[in-house]
Write a protein that holds these residues in place. Structure first.
Motif, PDB file in Angstrom:
ATOM      1  N   PRO A  99      -8.576  11.821  -0.147  1.00 40.22           N
ATOM      2  CA  PRO A  99     -10.339  12.461  -0.633  1.00 40.22           C
ATOM      3  C   PRO A  99     -10.573  11.588  -1.452  1.00 40.22           C
ATOM      4  CG  PRO A  99      -8.780  13.755  -1.808  1.00 40.22           C
ATOM      5  CD  PRO A  99      -8.041  13.502  -0.314  1.00 40.22           C
ATOM      6  N   GLY A 100      -9.250  10.828  -2.037  1.00 43.73           N
ATOM      7  CA  GLY A 100     -10.310   9.808  -3.088  1.00 43.73           C
ATOM      8  C   GLY A 100     -10.138   9.705  -4.031  1.00 43.73           C
ATOM      9  N   ARG A 149     -13.024   4.688  -3.060  1.00 43.16           N
ATOM     10  CA  ARG A 149     -13.534   5.279  -1.739  1.00 43.16           C
ATOM     11  C   ARG A 149     -13.898   6.739  -2.341  1.00 43.16           C
ATOM     12  NH1 ARG A 149     -12.350   3.072   2.831  1.00 43.16           N
ATOM     13  NH2 ARG A 149     -12.789   0.566   3.028  1.00 43.16           N
ATOM     14  N   ASP A 150     -15.948   7.418  -2.573  1.00 47.83           N
ATOM     15  CA  ASP A 150     -15.279   8.836  -2.910  1.00 47.83           C
ATOM     16  C   ASP A 150     -15.331   9.637  -1.494  1.00 47.83           C
ATOM     17  OD1 ASP A 150     -15.892   8.227  -5.383  1.00 47.83           O
ATOM     18  OD2 ASP A 150     -17.924   8.376  -5.398  1.00 47.83           O
ATOM     19  N   SER A 151     -16.026   8.587  -0.411  1.00 46.67           N
ATOM     20  CA  SER A 151     -16.073   9.593   0.911  1.00 46.67           C
ATOM     21  C   SER A 151     -14.633   9.650   1.625  1.00 46.67           C
ATOM     22  CB  SER A 151     -16.247   8.497   2.198  1.00 46.67           C
ATOM     23  OG  SER A 151     -15.429   7.136   2.102  1.00 46.67           O
ATOM     24  N   GLY A 152     -13.715   9.095   1.007  1.00 51.25           N
ATOM     25  CA  GLY A 152     -11.797   9.803   1.337  1.00 51.25           C
ATOM     26  C   GLY A 152     -11.270   8.019   1.698  1.00 51.25           C
ATOM     27  N   TRP A 153     -10.932   7.609   0.693  1.00 53.49           N
ATOM     28  CA  TRP A 153      -9.972   6.798   0.934  1.00 53.49           C
ATOM     29  C   TRP A 153      -9.564   5.920  -0.947  1.00 53.49           C
ATOM     30  CZ3 TRP A 153     -10.105   0.956  -0.602  1.00 53.49           C
ATOM     31  CH2 TRP A 153      -9.172   0.385  -0.111  1.00 53.49           C
ATOM     32  N   THR A 154      -8.025   5.418  -0.529  1.00 58.24           N
ATOM     33  CA  THR A 154      -8.140   5.325  -2.205  1.00 58.24           C
ATOM     34  C   THR A 154      -6.337   3.628  -2.126  1.00 58.24           C
ATOM     35  OG1 THR A 154      -7.825   7.461  -2.987  1.00 58.24           O
ATOM     36  CG2 THR A 154      -6.032   5.361  -4.389  1.00 58.24           C
ATOM     37  N   ARG A 155      -6.527   2.881  -2.605  1.00 55.72           N
ATOM     38  CA  ARG A 155      -5.364   1.736  -2.349  1.00 55.72           C
ATOM     39  C   ARG A 155      -5.168   1.264  -4.007  1.00 55.72           C
ATOM     40  NH1 ARG A 155      -6.870  -3.064   0.944  1.00 55.72           N
ATOM     41  NH2 ARG A 155      -8.257  -3.706  -0.880  1.00 55.72           N
ATOM     42  N   PHE A 156      -3.994   1.606  -4.330  1.00 59.63           N
ATOM     43  CA  PHE A 156      -3.238   1.241  -5.678  1.00 59.63           C
ATOM     44  C   PHE A 156      -2.392  -0.339  -5.665  1.00 59.63           C
ATOM     45  CE2 PHE A 156      -4.542   5.502  -6.445  1.00 59.63           C
ATOM     46  CZ  PHE A 156      -4.727   5.071  -8.136  1.00 59.63           C
ATOM     47  N   THR A 157      -2.570  -1.477  -5.875  1.00 60.57           N
ATOM     48  CA  THR A 157      -1.810  -2.864  -5.950  1.00 60.57           C
ATOM     49  C   THR A 157      -1.159  -2.883  -7.339  1.00 60.57           C
ATOM     50  OG1 THR A 157      -3.672  -3.688  -4.403  1.00 60.57           O
ATOM     51  CG2 THR A 157      -2.158  -4.919  -5.243  1.00 60.57           C
ATOM     52  N   LEU A 158       0.713  -3.360  -6.901  1.00 57.95           N
ATOM     53  CA  LEU A 158       0.607  -3.892  -7.974  1.00 57.95           C
ATOM     54  C   LEU A 158       1.016  -5.116  -7.789  1.00 57.95           C
ATOM     55  CD1 LEU A 158       3.715  -1.183  -8.138  1.00 57.95           C
ATOM     56  CD2 LEU A 158       1.989  -0.910  -9.568  1.00 57.95           C
ATOM     57  N   LEU A 159       0.288  -6.207  -9.153  1.00 58.18           N
ATOM     58  CA  LEU A 159       0.151  -7.292  -9.188  1.00 58.18           C
ATOM     59  C   LEU A 159       1.344  -8.256  -9.901  1.00 58.18           C
ATOM     60  CD1 LEU A 159      -3.439  -8.093  -8.723  1.00 58.18           C
ATOM     61  CD2 LEU A 159      -2.280  -8.184  -6.984  1.00 58.18           C
ATOM     62  N   PHE A 160       2.192  -8.517  -9.821  1.00 61.38           N
ATOM     63  CA  PHE A 160       3.395  -9.546 -10.463  1.00 61.38           C
ATOM     64  C   PHE A 160       2.940 -10.858 -10.418  1.00 61.38           C
ATOM     65  CE2 PHE A 160       5.135  -6.340  -7.521  1.00 61.38           C
ATOM     66  CZ  PHE A 160       5.876  -5.636  -7.977  1.00 61.38           C
ATOM     67  N   PRO A 161       3.687 -10.899 -11.783  1.00 62.33           N
ATOM     68  CA  PRO A 161       3.203 -12.849 -12.438  1.00 62.33           C
ATOM     69  C   PRO A 161       3.279 -13.624 -11.913  1.00 62.33           C
ATOM     70  CG  PRO A 161       4.382 -11.399 -13.631  1.00 62.33           C
ATOM     71  CD  PRO A 161       4.222 -10.361 -12.658  1.00 62.33           C
TER      72      PRO A 161
END
Length: 689
Positions: free
Chosen positions: A615-616, A662-674
């Protein structure tokens, strides 16, 4: 010699006449007429000396009345500058000047003194007046603010030079009982050389109306010098008689006298009791107020702030209160938070004698209600001045105790200080009561702030402990979830060799994670030995495999298989686990989770991306609460620590955590490495985010 005297003093009279005219042009202020009178008196005095050198009908001694008038005008100027509230020093100096003037003007009075057996006292009188004016000059200049000394120092320097030359002239005259013509001539020339100092002072400070106030410290210093000087004078006179009338034992007796006098001088200089008594005498007889409050406040502030003294704050506070009234020691009782007061401070007092003594209940109630300072000497002599129900108990019979001072923090009784008897007897008046209460208020503020600081430090320690506990509980919760999932699937897949291998890996991972927690609780810090080379794709694939069956499907998309990074494997695994676990919980059993590993096309940064179709989150939560500990969208089911820990870990290695939602439903987490932590990357990246 007569020509030099005539020319020097004639020139001096002319120069003073010019200065008199300049006062109508350059100088203004309340002291204007004092300067004009001083210039006029100096003109008459200098002209009379010049005239005496040009004729035999006028002697140098005939100019003494005009010199006395000049000194009288100078005295009026000094007392106008020096605001001394005590009257008798002024009266005494005026009487001395008036008597000397009468002695200079009335020959019959001098003849009567000579016939009665006394010598001509005019030389001695002028010498005494000169010494007295030097003392007053020092007192006046000592009272000038440092900011104003730049403007007036040349004026005082000129007066000092004039009076010092007079001192030499009359000291030599008293010794030989006649005036030295060479010194008289030199005095005229010296006075001419001093005139530029007066002109410079007038240019720097044309508006003379400031009143100069001598400080207690300056008065104490002057009185100390006079006392030591008088002592040395008595020793010198005694040595003179011992040497001249001691016969063959004279030299031996003189040495013994000097040795004894040296010891006596050392005792006088180092005697705290004598200093205390002298301070009381000066404050009582020379000042309207006992204390120089500016100086005292600076001393109190410096002492409470440390001032280079290696002592605890509590000891410094007690010493400050002792120094305020010259007490020999102090005791401190502080509240224990339960309306009881315990002895906890002992400055220059015997601990074993008072540490088990309690404050009488009536004393606590009296001090809390009225906030008065209790004078034990007054209570012993006049108990009727205090309430009948006030019972001081053992304190009445203890002659070493003197004052009971309350330490008030706002309207509460924070503590009680009992001062020991002073080094020398002193009467306690309203000003002493107000002053010690003011110091006690400052001491109470410092001690209460120190207690508040200690309480805050303890609270922070508990906060740190609770924070560690929260992380431990969070990790244990994750381990429990993995083991629970393993247990649930064991009944179905117990005969599957691949499942058994996954079980072994999961249990090994859980054991390693718990060992890591134990090391952290034992105080072991992360160092270089925890950093290893990790293959991102393999590590992420192993972590994703632990969540099989938790949602409809977990997709693993490895866009760059040859990525290696140098980092802490355990913390990295924990961060990825938290992201996948949150994604699985957000997607639910019917949702989808996608895990990607690759390199950003433009920046060349390695990344691990976790997406879900749950659900975001709201924008407000993402902006204000997402990466804060104990902030969560799971209610009581979560603790809000996982994302915070992941963010802190990535920051510690120079990376970052980026969220898209997105409130409508979708989430993405990104780990960025140096970039610096990655190696063995292929020239072209096949994936992008």
């Amino acid at each position: 010699m007569d020509f030099i005297i005539q020319a020097s003093y004639g020139s001096l009279a002319a120069v003073y006449a010019v200065l008199l005219l300049l006062t109508f042009y350059r100088v203004s202020g309340e002291l204007l007429w004092h300067f004009r009178a001083l210039c006029l008196a100096s003109i008459l005095w200098a002209f009379s000396l010049s005239y005496a050198a040009s004729t035999s009908s006028w002697l140098f001694a005939d100019s003494w009345p005009l010199e006395t008038v000049r000194n009288l005008v100078l005295t009026l100027l000094f007392f106008r500058l020096w605001v001394n509230p005590v009257v008798w020093p002024r009266v005494l100096l005026y009487v001395m000047l008036t008597g000397l003037l009468l002695l200079d003007l009335i020959p019959e009075l001098r003849q009567w003194l000579i016939l009665s057996g006394s010598a001509d006292l005019r030389l001695s009188g002028h010498l005494v007046i000169t010494i007295t004016l030097l003392i007053v000059l020092e007192q006046v200049y000592a009272g000038v603010d440092n900011e104003r000394r730049w403007a007036v120092k040349h004026f005082f320097l000129g007066l000092l030079a004039i009076l010092f030359f007079d001192l030499v002239l009359y000291a030599e005259a008293v010794l030989y009982q006649h005036l030295n013509d060479a010194l008289i001539a030199a005095r005229g020339l010296a006075n001419l050389l001093i005139i530029p100092l007066f002109i410079l002072a007038g240019l720097r400070n044309p508006h003379w109306d400031a009143k100069l106030v001598v400080s207690h410290q300056a008065a104490f210093r002057t009185a100390s010098l006079l006392l030591v000087g008088g002592y040395l004078l008595v020793v010198a006179i005694a040595g003179f008689y011992v040497r001249d009338f001691g016969g063959r034992w004279g030299d031996l007796l003189l040495l013994l006298l000097l040795f004894t006098a040296s010891i006596g001088l050392f005792l006088i200089v180092t005697s705290g009791q004598l200093r205390s008594a002298l301070s009381v005498v000066i404050a009582k007889h020379f000042f309207r107020l006992k204390y120089d409050y500016r100086d005292q406040w600076i001393k109190v502030t410096r002492a409470l702030g440390g001032g280079g003294v290696d002592a605890s704050l509590q000891d410094r506070c007690l010493k400050v209160m002792c120094d305020a009234l010259d007490s020999r020691g102090a005791l401190l009782w502080k509240s224990d938070g339960e309306n009881a007061y315990v002895a906890c401070g002992f400055w220059n007092m015997l601990r074993s004698r008072y540490e088990n003594e309690a404050l009488p209940r009536s004393v606590i109630g009296f001090l809390a209600q009225y906030g008065w300072v209790i004078d034990l000497e007054e209570y012993r002599s006049y108990p009727e001045r205090y309430p009948e129900d006030l019972d001081l108990g053992y304190m009445v019979d203890d002659e070493d105790l003197w004052l009971i001072v309350p330490l008030l923090s706002e309207s509460d009784l924070y503590g009680v200080v009992v001062l020991a008897a002073p080094r020398s007897f002193r009467e306690i008046g309203w000003e002493d009561h107000d002053f010690i209460k003011l110091v006690a208020q400052q001491v109470s503020s410092y001690l209460s702030l120190a207690d508040a600081h200690n309480a805050l430090s303890e609270a922070k320690q508990f906060e740190a402990f609770n924070r560690v506990s929260a992380f431990v509980v969070h990790d244990l919760k994750n381990i429990s979830a993995q083991l629970t999932l393993l247990h649930d699937n064991m009944k179905i897949h117990r005969n599957n060799p691949d499942f058994i291998d996954d079980c072994i890996d999961t249990i090994s991972h859980a054991t390693g994670k718990m060992d890591r927690m134990l090391d952290h609780l034992n105080g072991d810090s992360i160092s270089e030995r925890n950093l290893v080379n990790v293959a991102l794709s393999e590590q992420v694939a192993a972590i994703s495999g632990r969540f099989k069956g938790t949602c409809r499907e977990i997709y693993l998309n490895v866009l760059e298989s040859d990525l290696n990074v140098t980092l802490d494997e355990q913390r990295f695994s924990s961060a990825v686990e938290n992201l996948i676990k949150n994604a699985v919980e957000s997607a639910g059993t019917e949702g989808h989770v996608r895990v990607s590993v690759g390199v950003r096309e433009n920046e060349g940064q390695a990344y691990v991306c976790v997406e879900d179709d749950g659900p975001g989150m709201t924008e407000e939560f993402v902006d204000n609460s997402l990466f804060h500990p104990f902030k969560t969208t799971k209610g009581n089911a979560g603790m809000g620590i996982g994302l915070f820990d992941a963010k802190e870990f990535m920051k510690s290695i120079g990376g970052d955590v980026v969220v898209d939602n997105r409130d409508s439903g979708w989430t993405r987490f990104t780990l960025l490495f140096p970039i610096s932590s990655c190696f063995n990357q292929k020239a072209s990246a096949r994936g992008s985010v």
